[in-house]
Write an enzyme that holds these catalytic residues in place. Structure first.
Site, PDB file in Angstrom:
ATOM      1  N   PRO A 126       0.775  -1.249   0.000  1.00  0.00           N
ATOM      2  CA  PRO A 126       0.000   0.000   0.000  1.00  0.00           C
ATOM      3  C   PRO A 126       0.805   1.299   0.000  1.00  0.00           C
ATOM      4  O   PRO A 126       0.788   2.076   0.951  1.00  0.00           O
ATOM      5  CB  PRO A 126      -0.832  -0.141   1.277  1.00  0.00           C
ATOM      6  CG  PRO A 126       0.040  -0.935   2.194  1.00  0.00           C
ATOM      7  CD  PRO A 126       0.746  -1.920   1.304  1.00  0.00           C
ATOM      8  N   CYS A 127       1.446   1.580  -1.117  1.00  0.00           N
ATOM      9  CA  CYS A 127       2.209   2.817  -1.243  1.00  0.00           C
ATOM     10  C   CYS A 127       1.299   4.047  -1.233  1.00  0.00           C
ATOM     11  O   CYS A 127       1.754   5.153  -0.939  1.00  0.00           O
ATOM     12  CB  CYS A 127       3.081   2.793  -2.486  1.00  0.00           C
ATOM     13  SG  CYS A 127       2.226   2.354  -4.003  1.00  0.00           S
ATOM     14  N   HIS A 128       0.004   3.855  -1.492  1.00  0.00           N
ATOM     15  CA  HIS A 128      -0.935   4.981  -1.470  1.00  0.00           C
ATOM     16  C   HIS A 128      -1.128   5.514  -0.045  1.00  0.00           C
ATOM     17  O   HIS A 128      -1.606   6.624   0.129  1.00  0.00           O
ATOM     18  CB  HIS A 128      -2.291   4.575  -2.063  1.00  0.00           C
ATOM     19  CG  HIS A 128      -2.990   3.480  -1.330  1.00  0.00           C
ATOM     20  ND1 HIS A 128      -2.674   2.138  -1.513  1.00  0.00           N
ATOM     21  CD2 HIS A 128      -3.978   3.510  -0.403  1.00  0.00           C
ATOM     22  CE1 HIS A 128      -3.447   1.404  -0.734  1.00  0.00           C
ATOM     23  NE2 HIS A 128      -4.250   2.210  -0.054  1.00  0.00           N
TER      24      HIS A 128
END
Length: 159
Positions: A126-128
Site C-alpha cells: 500500500p504505497c498509497h
C-alpha cells in the site's frame, strides 16, 4: 502470465511469475520493456486469487491481502516495501516516519519516496498510504486522483 481487471481506479493489469504476483499496473499500460509478462491467462490460480481479493478490497470487504508476492527491487526498495505492508488499512504514514522505522533520519525521506514510487505491486503493497509530513498527498505512480480514491475508500469503510 497476466490478466486485466476492472476497478474503481481504472483497469489494472495483474502480472504473475513463478507462482507469485509480481506487478499491478495502472492503465494505460506501458509496453513490457525488459520485463517478461508472458501470455494472458485469466484463470491462472494466482491471478484469479489476486483478482478476487482486489474485488473484495474495492467492495470494502477485505482489509489485508493474503497473496504470494515477489516484487523485484534493490535491497533498499525491498526494505521500504516491507515497511509499507506494516501500514494498516485506513492508516497513513509519512515518508519521514518510514525512514525512521528503517533506522534512518528524515534525510532519507527522499530515498523512501523514490523507493515508494518504484513499488511494482501498488494497492496490495500500500504505497498509497504514504503521505507528506504535513498530511498532504504527494506523488503517486498511478496519479494523485487514484491515490485519493484509494485513501477515501479505506476511510469510508472505517466509519
Amino acid at each position: 502470465m497476466w490478466t486485466v481487471i476492472d476497478s474503481p481506479v481504472g483497469e489494472l493489469r495483474l502480472v504473475e511469475q513463478g507462482g507469485a504476483l509480481t506487478a499491478i499496473e495502472f492503465s494505460p499500460f506501458r509496453p513490457a520493456t525488459g520485463r517478461p509478462i508472458g501470455q494472458q491467462q485469466d484463470d491462472h490460480p494466482v491471478l484469479a486469487r489476486a483478482a478476487e481479493q482486489l474485488a473484495a478490497y474495492f467492495a470494502r470487504e477485505l482489509k489485508e491481502f493474503d497473496l504470494p508476492l515477489a516484487p523485484a527491487g534493490t535491497p533498499w526498495q525491498q526494505s521500504v516495501w516491507t515497511q509499507l505492508q506494516g501500514i494498516g488499512y485506513g492508516e497513513t504514514a509519512s515518508y519521514g516516519e518510514i525512514a525512521h522505522r528503517l533506522g534512518k533520519t528524515n534525510a532519507a525521506s527522499r530515498a523512501v519516496g523514490l523507493a515508494n514510487g518504484r513499488n511494482p505491486i501498488p494497492i496490495v503493497i500500500p504505497c498509497h498510504r504514504v503521505i507528506g509530513s504535513t498530511g498532504t498527498l504527494t506523488g503517486y505512480a498511478g496519479g494523485l486522483e487514484r491515490k485519493q480514491t484509494l485513501l477515501n475508500l479505506e476511510q469510508d469503510a472505517l466509519f
